[in-house]
Design an enzyme around this catalytic site. Structure first.
Site, PDB file in Angstrom:
ATOM      1  N   ASP A  84       0.876  -1.003   0.107  1.00 45.71           N
ATOM      2  CA  ASP A  84       0.175   0.385   0.024  1.00 45.71           C
ATOM      3  C   ASP A  84       0.630   1.312  -0.257  1.00 45.71           C
ATOM      4  O   ASP A  84       1.729   1.830   1.226  1.00 45.71           O
ATOM      5  CB  ASP A  84      -0.546   0.009   1.056  1.00 45.71           C
ATOM      6  CG  ASP A  84      -2.071   1.039   1.153  1.00 45.71           C
ATOM      7  OD1 ASP A  84      -3.005   1.330  -0.484  1.00 45.71           O
ATOM      8  OD2 ASP A  84      -2.788   0.973   2.509  1.00 45.71           O
ATOM      9  N   HIS A  85       0.607   1.772  -0.588  1.00 46.10           N
ATOM     10  CA  HIS A  85       1.509   3.528  -1.314  1.00 46.10           C
ATOM     11  C   HIS A  85       2.810   3.047  -1.469  1.00 46.10           C
ATOM     12  O   HIS A  85       4.027   3.818  -0.144  1.00 46.10           O
ATOM     13  CB  HIS A  85       0.942   4.451   0.158  1.00 46.10           C
ATOM     14  CG  HIS A  85      -0.602   4.959  -0.033  1.00 46.10           C
ATOM     15  ND1 HIS A  85      -0.244   6.187  -1.055  1.00 46.10           N
ATOM     16  CD2 HIS A  85      -1.757   4.371   0.967  1.00 46.10           C
ATOM     17  CE1 HIS A  85      -1.662   6.021  -1.152  1.00 46.10           C
ATOM     18  NE2 HIS A  85      -2.163   5.598   0.082  1.00 46.10           N
TER      19      HIS A  85
END
Length: 287
Positions: A84-85
């Site tokens: 994530d990210h």
């Protein structure tokens, strides 16, 4: 076995529902989410931020834990393990470690650099059958030290990034990470509609899914959102359940201090929260 998120999200967009990405922070979190997905016959994406990756002793540790759970718990629904990210280097590290899906967040770069770096990650990931998420227009709030003001993405830039061969696209439409302030203006559905038109069949991603009103979630799904990220709500219910257990003195009763007992109410709270989100997103029975 871990799978790429591409197939489950293409199916979700066609079926007008969304698959939840639920971020994991430890063994209890992971087990709760996997069991809930299995019990509700729902595909699921386990999200790992770079900060959580460091906390859990690195990406190889996480891959080993998740793959072990899939086998030991007899999980048969589709499960993707997703960065994530991710930074440019973080995406490369998780690809090497055995994640089945990665997000490269180049939204803080200029569009040209975002394009160049995204291209490289796509080539590397796809050579190993790993799905790729990219981002245009930063998401508001803070995620591992990256602060976004909740910008609204440019549909033309979204098309440029979508055309690079990515598998799903996160586009800022006024959504933010963490708790939503009382003066939050809401999601920009006009822009979401334009992004959906510009990117065609591309599954879209809604970050900051905690705290968005149900009606907005459903409208976002109708406009092409096929993946919705949830983290803060699970953290809040876990903390509340754990606090209640301690405040009621249950940790002082018998062997109530055993971490397996101490964390159990929080685990049940996460399971209830995840099931509620799966119902809202429409993913139950879609595995």
């Amino acid at each position: 076995m871990l799978v790429s998120a591409k197939e489950m999200l293409v199916k979700a967009k066609e079926g007008k529902y969304a698959v939840g990405q639920f971020n994991i922070n430890n063994l209890e979190w992971t087990k709760a989410i996997l069991l809930t997905a299995q019990e509700n016959n729902s595909p699921v994406i386990l999200g790992v931020s770079e900060g959580a990756g460091k906390y859990m002793c690195g990406y190889k540790t996480i891959v080993g834990m998740v793959e072990g759970m899939l086998e030991e718990l007899n999980i048969t629904v589709p499960v993707a393990l997703h960065l994530d990210h991710g930074s440019f280097e973080g995406a490369k590290e998780t690809i090497a470690a055995g994640f089945s899906s990665v997000m490269f967040d180049g939204s803080h770069y200029g569009i040209e650099e975002n394009i160049e770096k995204t291209k490289e990650i796509v080539a590397l990931a796809h050579s190993k059958g790993i799905s790729v998420e990219a981002e245009v227009g930063s998401i508001g709030g803070e995620e591992d030290g990256v602060v976004g003001a909740g910008e609204v993405a440019d549909p033309a830039e979204c098309k440029e990034i979508a055309d690079l061969g990515i598998d799903f696209l996160a586009a800022g439409i006024g959504n933010i990470h963490g708790k939503y302030p009382e003066n939050w203006a809401g999601l920009n559905f006009e822009v979401l509609g334009k992004i959906n038109d510009a990117t065609g069949d591309m599954p879209l991603v809604l970050h900051g899914g905690s705290g968005i009103p149900d009606a907005m979630i459903k409208e976002a799904i109708s406009l092409g959102v096929a993946k919705i990220n949830v983290n803060t709500e699970c953290q809040l219910v876990f903390a509340e359940a754990t606090r209640k257990y301690v405040e009621e003195g249950k940790d002082q009763q018998g062997k109530g201090y055993d971490p397996r007992k101490l964390l159990a109410p929080g685990v049940e709270a996460i399971k209830a929260c995840v099931k509620e989100k799966m119902e809202l997103f429409g993913s139950i029975g879609q595995a």
